[in-house]
Design a protein around this motif. Structure first.
Motif, mmCIF file in Angstrom:
data_model
loop_
_atom_site.group_PDB
_atom_site.id
_atom_site.type_symbol
_atom_site.label_atom_id
_atom_site.label_comp_id
_atom_site.label_asym_id
_atom_site.label_seq_id
_atom_site.Cartn_x
_atom_site.Cartn_y
_atom_site.Cartn_z
ATOM 1 N N THR A 81 -54.544 15.906 -21.031
ATOM 2 C CA THR A 81 -53.658 16.770 -20.235
ATOM 3 C C THR A 81 -54.219 16.927 -18.824
ATOM 4 N N LYS A 82 -53.347 17.133 -17.897
ATOM 5 C CA LYS A 82 -53.770 17.400 -16.519
ATOM 6 C C LYS A 82 -52.790 18.367 -15.878
ATOM 7 N N THR A 83 -53.339 19.225 -15.033
ATOM 8 C CA THR A 83 -52.506 20.182 -14.296
ATOM 9 C C THR A 83 -51.997 19.505 -13.034
ATOM 10 N N VAL A 84 -50.688 19.440 -12.896
ATOM 11 C CA VAL A 84 -50.112 18.775 -11.716
ATOM 12 C C VAL A 84 -49.748 19.770 -10.620
ATOM 13 N N LEU A 85 -49.458 21.022 -10.997
ATOM 14 C CA LEU A 85 -49.155 22.055 -10.008
ATOM 15 C C LEU A 85 -49.665 23.390 -10.535
ATOM 16 N N ALA A 86 -50.196 24.219 -9.638
ATOM 17 C CA ALA A 86 -50.679 25.544 -10.023
ATOM 18 C C ALA A 86 -50.226 26.550 -8.975
ATOM 19 N N ALA A 87 -49.988 27.784 -9.433
ATOM 20 C CA ALA A 87 -49.500 28.830 -8.534
ATOM 21 C C ALA A 87 -50.207 30.131 -8.846
ATOM 22 N N ALA A 88 -50.394 30.949 -7.787
ATOM 23 C CA ALA A 88 -51.103 32.220 -7.939
ATOM 24 C C ALA A 88 -50.180 33.420 -7.736
ATOM 25 N N SER A 89 -48.874 33.175 -7.725
ATOM 26 C CA SER A 89 -47.918 34.279 -7.575
ATOM 27 C C SER A 89 -46.562 33.814 -8.074
ATOM 28 N N ALA A 90 -45.658 34.774 -8.231
ATOM 29 C CA ALA A 90 -44.302 34.437 -8.675
ATOM 30 C C ALA A 90 -43.606 33.529 -7.670
ATOM 31 N N LYS A 91 -43.774 33.817 -6.381
ATOM 32 C CA LYS A 91 -43.120 33.008 -5.355
ATOM 33 C C LYS A 91 -43.672 31.579 -5.361
ATOM 34 N N GLU A 92 -44.969 31.439 -5.470
ATOM 35 C CA GLU A 92 -45.575 30.095 -5.508
ATOM 36 C C GLU A 92 -45.116 29.323 -6.740
ATOM 37 N N TYR A 93 -45.001 30.010 -7.875
ATOM 38 C CA TYR A 93 -44.569 29.321 -9.095
ATOM 39 C C TYR A 93 -43.123 28.845 -8.970
ATOM 40 N N ALA A 94 -42.269 29.687 -8.396
ATOM 41 C CA ALA A 94 -40.868 29.282 -8.206
ATOM 42 C C ALA A 94 -40.784 28.051 -7.318
ATOM 43 N N ARG A 95 -41.574 28.020 -6.235
ATOM 44 C CA ARG A 95 -41.561 26.850 -5.349
ATOM 45 C C ARG A 95 -42.085 25.614 -6.068
ATOM 46 N N ALA A 96 -43.136 25.782 -6.869
ATOM 47 C CA ALA A 96 -43.724 24.647 -7.585
ATOM 48 C C ALA A 96 -42.733 24.046 -8.576
ATOM 49 N N VAL A 97 -42.045 24.907 -9.337
ATOM 50 C CA VAL A 97 -41.055 24.423 -10.313
ATOM 51 C C VAL A 97 -39.897 23.737 -9.589
ATOM 52 N N ASP A 98 -39.455 24.317 -8.492
ATOM 53 C CA ASP A 98 -38.350 23.750 -7.720
ATOM 54 C C ASP A 98 -38.675 22.319 -7.282
ATOM 55 N N VAL A 99 -39.819 22.134 -6.654
ATOM 56 C CA VAL A 99 -40.212 20.808 -6.155
ATOM 57 C C VAL A 99 -40.396 19.837 -7.314
ATOM 58 N N PHE A 100 -41.046 20.306 -8.371
ATOM 59 C CA PHE A 100 -41.359 19.435 -9.496
ATOM 60 C C PHE A 100 -40.097 18.955 -10.203
ATOM 61 N N MET A 101 -39.170 19.855 -10.507
ATOM 62 C CA MET A 101 -37.996 19.481 -11.273
ATOM 63 C C MET A 101 -37.051 18.579 -10.464
ATOM 64 N N LEU A 102 -36.894 18.856 -9.179
ATOM 65 C CA LEU A 102 -36.058 17.984 -8.359
ATOM 66 C C LEU A 102 -36.636 16.574 -8.323
ATOM 67 N N ASP A 103 -37.954 16.490 -8.246
ATOM 68 C CA ASP A 103 -38.588 15.170 -8.194
ATOM 69 C C ASP A 103 -38.458 14.446 -9.529
ATOM 70 N N ARG A 104 -38.778 15.120 -10.613
ATOM 71 C CA ARG A 104 -38.795 14.449 -11.922
ATOM 72 C C ARG A 104 -37.396 14.061 -12.393
ATOM 73 N N LEU A 105 -36.389 14.835 -11.961
ATOM 74 C CA LEU A 105 -35.028 14.537 -12.414
ATOM 75 C C LEU A 105 -34.216 13.793 -11.351
ATOM 76 N N SER A 106 -34.885 13.332 -10.298
ATOM 77 C CA SER A 106 -34.235 12.532 -9.242
ATOM 78 C C SER A 106 -33.010 13.254 -8.685
ATOM 79 N N LEU A 107 -33.227 14.498 -8.277
ATOM 80 C CA LEU A 107 -32.147 15.311 -7.725
ATOM 81 C C LEU A 107 -32.475 15.684 -6.279
ATOM 82 N N GLU A 108 -31.439 15.739 -5.460
ATOM 83 C CA GLU A 108 -31.600 16.172 -4.076
ATOM 84 C C GLU A 108 -31.075 17.592 -3.924
ATOM 85 N N PRO A 109 -31.629 18.351 -2.959
ATOM 86 C CA PRO A 109 -31.025 19.660 -2.678
ATOM 87 C C PRO A 109 -29.557 19.496 -2.316
ATOM 88 N N LEU A 110 -28.747 20.409 -2.769
ATOM 89 C CA LEU A 110 -27.325 20.405 -2.440
ATOM 90 C C LEU A 110 -27.142 21.171 -1.134
#
Length: 651
Positions: free
Chosen positions: A158-187
């Motif tokens: 296992t490896k940690t690909v993104l880490a966050a130290a606050s709710a705002k950082e975690y939301a940004r990390a999930v946003d970037v990660f999911m758009l990348d992994r699912l090949s989605l662009e911002p609308l």
């Protein structure tokens, strides 16, 4: 699209816009128009495990808890009495995968200390780890592993690909990660202010966890900015659809900026026409006045009258100034004369005192009485006059006399200069009055001649026309019309060309999608549906029994719920048949029996979902029901999340 084909697009845009192809190429490059459309890899998202830890407080029991739920593919249903934690399972998954809560209750959030959610994203094991403090995300991380077992244990592989130290950082990390992994662009959506608003992963997540049946949007969770249609075209992977959406947003933003810039003034065309008309009218009036001047030696009566009025005012001011200057001159002259007299008097007194001081009288000059010897003696030692017995001036008194004389001379010099200056001002004012009086007399003579001229009426009419034209021009901006930016023209043409490219492939695709939604709607219990059509804006047109039944919002809440589910499943089925990337395949539904769905309808809907899951690869439906008997005999035991006893909580 090959390089030559891209050049063909540039040529098409250049031909449509009338702009040079080299500039078109530059604009296409600036907006990242790709050389070719690369089909997106199939998207898939499946939840495999959820773990909740914390300490519960409240009437349902207190104390620590540590609950783990293994979640298989296909249809999975959490059952139990109301307020026993079913919806919390979906909200906890949402918290992890969306990056921020949606409807997680505050008291429940405060119970949680750790949340773990294991998933497979495009087949790759991926874990979401959250540490909660006082109901909010305090820390978070995203980890990837070689397999689900390693992900669960957190050990090797296992490896940690993104880490966050606050709710705002975690939301940004999930946003970037999911758009990348699912090949989605911002609308992207254009704002009225001229900017562009990006709608990111949270907006996509609304298509995975749709809102309640009463909401008016077909796919996603918001109807604003046309997001439903944008989600639909992305999940159908129409060639160039994402590019079209992005370029159109840029074009619309540019239009809004231009509209805002022109909001407070007349349109360019109208303004130019109005200015030309007033300029023509002014030129015609001036030309006619010039011709009239050749026939008349006098100036226009109105102009002469204006001069008379002006000169009269100036003369009145000048006379007032002359009068004031005369008074000032007289005052200065009187002051100078007074200072001259004072100095003369002082000088005469000094001479007289010096003269009489040098005399040695033997008798009073008035009564001729002799001066006594003792008075002469007193005058010598006490400086008392032997005649009048007044003090005799000393050398010190003489110094005072000299100082007084110097002061009087200085005052006279100052008043002399002031009088000279006042006289000069008085003479200038008098000269100005004389000059203005003469000019006023000449102007009055000219005015009488102008008023007597035979051309007075004609001249007045022309002057009025010129004045009106000048007044109109004064309120019209004198700048040139705003030039249209060639880039905006190119964007318009590019949007038109990309839309034209979408029309033909989308027609057949949307016909197939509408037919699939109608089939599933009937399977889900809306048996009267005979036809459904859907367009690129995610608008449904529904026929029941062959009659027009209106759009999506015209249906009952229960029917809307079924139509939402049918739309997502239709996307997956059509995508699977055509081999295109669509919806990730995770669908979360809170309570199949909500929105007026009856027991028989809920059973039929569950049966239809089970059949759809068997026929649709990578589909996972997570749902809930207060009816603990609903899934019995329909779902395998590992697909039913049930409490230990009927009235107990799930965790």
């Amino acid at each position: 699209m090959s390089a030559s084909q891209r050049q063909t697009l540039a040529e098409r845009v250049a031909a449509r816009s009338g702009v040079d192809a080299s500039l078109v190429e530059a604009v296409l490059a600036a907006h990242a128009v790709p050389d070719s459309h690369v089909p997106v890899m199939a998207r898939s998202l499946r939840v495999t495990r959820l773990r909740l830890r914390g300490t519960k407080a409240g009437p349902q029991g207190t104390g620590p808890f540590d609950a783990t739920f293994d979640i298989p593919t296909g249809v999975v249903m959490a059952v139990g009495a109301n307020l026993r934690g079913k919806t919390t399972l979906l909200e906890a998954i949402t918290l992890c995968l969306r990056g921020e809560p949606r409807e997680l209750q505050r008291d429940v959030a405060k119970w949680l200390s750790d949340v773990e959610c294991d998933t497979e994203i495009n087949g790759r094991p991926t874990g979401f780890r959250i540490v909660m403090r006082d109901g909010a995300i305090a820390e978070g991380s995203i980890v990837e592993a070689t397999d689900l077992a390693a992900l669960r244990s957190g050990g090797m592989g296992t490896k940690t690909v993104l880490a966050a130290a606050s709710a705002k950082e975690y939301a940004r990390a999930v946003d970037v990660f999911m758009l990348d992994r699912l090949s989605l662009e911002p609308l992207l959506a254009a704002l009225n202010t001229g900017g562009v608003q990006p709608h990111r992963w949270a907006s996509y997540f609304g298509a995975l966890y749709p809102p309640a049946g009463r909401e008016p949007v077909l796919i996603g969770e918001t109807a604003m900015a046309g997001l439903a249609g944008r989600l639909l075209t992305v999940f159908l992977d129409l060639p160039g659809a994402a590019l079209y959406t992005r370029v159109r947003a840029a074009r619309d933003a540019a239009r809004n900026r231009a509209k805002n810039a022109a909001a407070s003034r007349t349109s360019d065309t109208e303004r130019a026409d109005a200015r030309r008309a007033q300029l023509d009218a002014l030129q015609a009036a001036r030309t006619a006045l010039g011709e009239l001047a050749l026939r008349s030696a006098t100036r226009p009566a109105s102009a002469v009258a204006a001069d008379v009025t002006t000169l009269a005012g100036q003369l009145a001011d000048a006379e007032a100034a002359w009068t004031a200057a005369g008074a000032l001159h007289r005052q200065a002259r009187a002051a100078r004369q007074q200072d001259q007299r004072a100095l003369n008097d002082h000088r005469e007194s000094a001479v007289a005192r010096a003269l009489f001081h040098g005399l040695d009288p033997v008798a009073c000059p008035r009564c001729e009485a002799p001066v006594a010897t003792e008075r002469r003696a007193a005058e010598a030692h006490s400086h008392i006059c032997a005649v009048c017995t007044q003090p005799v001036t000393t050398d010190d008194d003489g110094e005072t006399e000299r100082e007084t004389q110097a002061a009087l001379e200085a005052a006279l010099d100052a008043s002399t200069r002031a009088a000279a200056a006042a006289l000069e001002a008085y003479e200038r004012a008098e000269e100005e009055v004389t000059k203005l009086s003469q000019r006023l007399t000449e102007a009055e003579v000219e005015l009488r001649e102008a008023r007597d001229a035979a051309t007075t009426d004609e001249r007045a009419s022309l002057e009025l026309a010129a004045a009106r034209a000048e007044g109109a021009l004064a309120v019209l901006p004198d700048d040139d019309p705003v030039l249209i930016d060639p880039a905006d023209t190119i964007l318009d043409a590019l949007v038109a060309e990309l839309e034209a490219d979408l029309v033909e492939p989308s027609r057949e695709l949307f016909e197939e999608l509408g037919a699939e939604i109608a089939t599933l709607a009937r399977e889900f219990g809306i048996e009267s549906v005979t036809e459904i059509r859907i367009d690129r804006a995610a608008r449904l047109k529904i026929w029941k029994g062959g009659a027009d039944a209106g759009g999506f919002t015209a249906q009952s809440p229960g029917e809307r719920l079924r139509l939402r589910i049918a739309t997502v499943l239709a996307l997956l089925r059509v995508g699977h048949r055509r081999g295109i990337a669509t919806h990730p395949g995770l669908l979360m539904l809170d309570s199949l029996k909500a929105e007026e769905v009856q027991d028989s309808d809920a059973a039929a809907l569950l049966d239809a979902l089970i059949r759809a899951a068997a026929e649709t690869p990578n589909l996972q439906v997570l749902t809930t029901s207060a009816d603990q008997s609903l899934p019995v005999g329909k779902l395998p035991a590992d697909a039913i999340i049930a409490p230990p006893a009927p009235d107990q909580p799930l965790w």
